[in-house]
Motif scaffolding. Structure first.
Motif, mmCIF file in Angstrom:
data_model
loop_
_atom_site.group_PDB
_atom_site.id
_atom_site.type_symbol
_atom_site.label_atom_id
_atom_site.label_comp_id
_atom_site.label_asym_id
_atom_site.label_seq_id
_atom_site.Cartn_x
_atom_site.Cartn_y
_atom_site.Cartn_z
ATOM 1 N N LEU A 213 5.227 1.811 2.685
ATOM 2 C CA LEU A 213 6.201 2.907 2.670
ATOM 3 C C LEU A 213 7.589 2.409 3.050
ATOM 4 N N TRP A 214 7.660 1.559 4.056
ATOM 5 C CA TRP A 214 8.935 1.015 4.501
ATOM 6 C C TRP A 214 9.568 0.152 3.407
ATOM 7 N N LEU A 215 8.755 -0.704 2.765
ATOM 8 C CA LEU A 215 9.287 -1.561 1.693
ATOM 9 C C LEU A 215 9.750 -0.739 0.491
ATOM 10 N N THR A 216 9.028 0.305 0.174
ATOM 11 C CA THR A 216 9.412 1.162 -0.946
ATOM 12 C C THR A 216 10.695 1.914 -0.636
ATOM 13 N N PHE A 217 10.845 2.372 0.601
ATOM 14 C CA PHE A 217 12.083 3.043 0.996
ATOM 15 C C PHE A 217 13.251 2.061 1.003
ATOM 16 N N ALA A 218 12.997 0.837 1.494
ATOM 17 C CA ALA A 218 14.054 -0.178 1.534
ATOM 18 C C ALA A 218 14.485 -0.595 0.129
ATOM 19 N N ALA A 219 13.559 -0.534 -0.828
ATOM 20 C CA ALA A 219 13.894 -0.882 -2.221
ATOM 21 C C ALA A 219 14.633 0.250 -2.933
ATOM 22 N N GLY A 220 14.702 1.413 -2.313
ATOM 23 C CA GLY A 220 15.424 2.540 -2.897
ATOM 24 C C GLY A 220 14.599 3.387 -3.852
ATOM 25 N N LEU A 221 13.268 3.238 -3.805
ATOM 26 C CA LEU A 221 12.404 4.024 -4.694
ATOM 27 C C LEU A 221 12.022 5.378 -4.097
ATOM 28 N N LEU A 222 12.223 5.539 -2.805
ATOM 29 C CA LEU A 222 11.932 6.815 -2.139
ATOM 30 C C LEU A 222 13.242 7.489 -1.748
ATOM 31 N N PRO A 223 13.434 8.785 -2.096
ATOM 32 C CA PRO A 223 14.659 9.469 -1.691
ATOM 33 C C PRO A 223 14.708 9.689 -0.173
ATOM 34 N N HIS A 224 13.572 10.070 0.408
ATOM 35 C CA HIS A 224 13.460 10.282 1.851
ATOM 36 C C HIS A 224 12.142 9.661 2.307
ATOM 37 N N PRO A 225 12.120 9.098 3.502
ATOM 38 C CA PRO A 225 10.862 8.507 3.980
ATOM 39 C C PRO A 225 9.737 9.537 4.015
ATOM 40 N N GLY A 226 8.606 9.181 3.457
ATOM 41 C CA GLY A 226 7.445 10.062 3.469
ATOM 42 C C GLY A 226 7.333 10.998 2.278
ATOM 43 N N GLN A 227 8.351 11.085 1.432
ATOM 44 C CA GLN A 227 8.285 11.952 0.253
ATOM 45 C C GLN A 227 8.053 11.093 -0.982
ATOM 46 N N VAL A 228 6.804 10.986 -1.391
ATOM 47 C CA VAL A 228 6.441 10.184 -2.561
ATOM 48 C C VAL A 228 6.363 11.137 -3.749
ATOM 49 N N THR A 229 7.417 11.148 -4.567
ATOM 50 C CA THR A 229 7.473 12.105 -5.675
ATOM 51 C C THR A 229 7.645 11.450 -7.039
ATOM 52 N N THR A 230 8.015 10.183 -7.093
ATOM 53 C CA THR A 230 8.233 9.536 -8.391
ATOM 54 C C THR A 230 7.122 8.529 -8.661
ATOM 55 N N TRP A 231 6.875 8.244 -9.951
ATOM 56 C CA TRP A 231 5.793 7.317 -10.280
ATOM 57 C C TRP A 231 6.095 5.882 -9.844
ATOM 58 N N PRO A 232 7.356 5.394 -9.876
ATOM 59 C CA PRO A 232 7.564 4.036 -9.359
ATOM 60 C C PRO A 232 7.265 3.923 -7.863
ATOM 61 N N ALA A 233 7.566 4.979 -7.116
ATOM 62 C CA ALA A 233 7.271 4.959 -5.680
ATOM 63 C C ALA A 233 5.764 4.939 -5.442
ATOM 64 N N GLY A 234 5.020 5.770 -6.161
ATOM 65 C CA GLY A 234 3.561 5.777 -6.033
ATOM 66 C C GLY A 234 2.946 4.446 -6.439
ATOM 67 N N PHE A 235 3.475 3.857 -7.495
ATOM 68 C CA PHE A 235 2.996 2.564 -7.971
ATOM 69 C C PHE A 235 3.260 1.480 -6.930
ATOM 70 N N CYS A 236 4.477 1.452 -6.414
ATOM 71 C CA CYS A 236 4.865 0.427 -5.445
ATOM 72 C C CYS A 236 4.059 0.556 -4.152
ATOM 73 N N ILE A 237 3.905 1.767 -3.663
ATOM 74 C CA ILE A 237 3.165 1.968 -2.412
ATOM 75 C C ILE A 237 1.701 1.585 -2.574
ATOM 76 N N SER A 238 1.070 2.012 -3.657
ATOM 77 C CA SER A 238 -0.349 1.677 -3.834
ATOM 78 C C SER A 238 -0.532 0.181 -4.076
ATOM 79 N N LEU A 239 0.371 -0.437 -4.805
ATOM 80 C CA LEU A 239 0.250 -1.867 -5.083
ATOM 81 C C LEU A 239 0.474 -2.713 -3.823
ATOM 82 N N VAL A 240 1.502 -2.395 -3.051
ATOM 83 C CA VAL A 240 1.773 -3.173 -1.831
ATOM 84 C C VAL A 240 0.648 -2.972 -0.818
ATOM 85 N N THR A 241 0.193 -1.741 -0.647
ATOM 86 C CA THR A 241 -0.904 -1.484 0.292
ATOM 87 C C THR A 241 -2.154 -2.233 -0.138
#
Length: 168
Positions: free
Chosen positions: A108-136
């Motif tokens: 979540l932190w890496l995805t937010f730092a990459a600018g894929l999340l508008p606000h921490p904890g709000q996963v609403t876009t497919w690149p954010a979901g992809f990045c979070i699931s892949l990194v985890t």
């Protein structure tokens, strides 16, 4: 029978078949079983946190992680066996998901730092979901390799049925 050499055995139309199943099948089944064992917690957390198009990214990330696990297990018997042993251990850690939570927070932190999340904890876009699931998933795969190496070093080979067989 070949007329040129009377000492050759007669040829059979059946061909020689292996008496045992190939190791590749067992490794692929093991990789698939470990993937399915580790899936419940990922689905529960994704149900709670992902919304909108994020589900597309989560499903793509999970599919890619499953393919990666099968690919690793099919390429090398030693690495595949190590990943399967460690993956079973990581699946058992789902009872108390501290490792999974830490990996998810790092993702979540890496995805937010990459600018894929508008606000921490709000996963609403497919690149954010992809990045979070892949990194985890990648972090947990690395943990499973480490745990697998640790378990294989600490246990005697006869417990694993490897006393007479060499893994390459």
């Amino acid at each position: 029978m070949d007329d040129s050499n009377p000492y050759l055995a007669p040829r059979s139309g059946l061909g020689d078949r292996s008496r045992s199943r190939p190791r590749l099948d067992r490794r692929l089944l093991g990789a698939l079983a470990v993937f399915l064992l580790n899936l419940p917690l990922a689905i529960v957390i994704a149900l709670r946190n992902a919304s909108g198009d994020a589900w597309i990214g989560v499903l793509l990330g999970l599919a890619l992680l499953g393919l990666l696990g099968v690919l690793v297990c099919s390429i090398s018997e030693r690495v595949g066996f190590t990943m399967i042993v460690g993956g079973i251990g990581i699946a058992l850690f789902q009872v108390v998901p501290i490792l999974h939570g830490i990996a998810g927070l790092i993702a979540l932190w890496l995805t937010f730092a990459a600018g894929l999340l508008p606000h921490p904890g709000q996963v609403t876009t497919w690149p954010a979901g992809f990045c979070i699931s892949l990194v985890t998933g990648m972090l947990l795969m690395k943990l499973s390799m480490g745990l697998g190496v640790l378990l294989l070093v600490l246990t005697p080979p006869r417990w694993r049925g490897l006393a007479t067989r060499v893994i390459r």
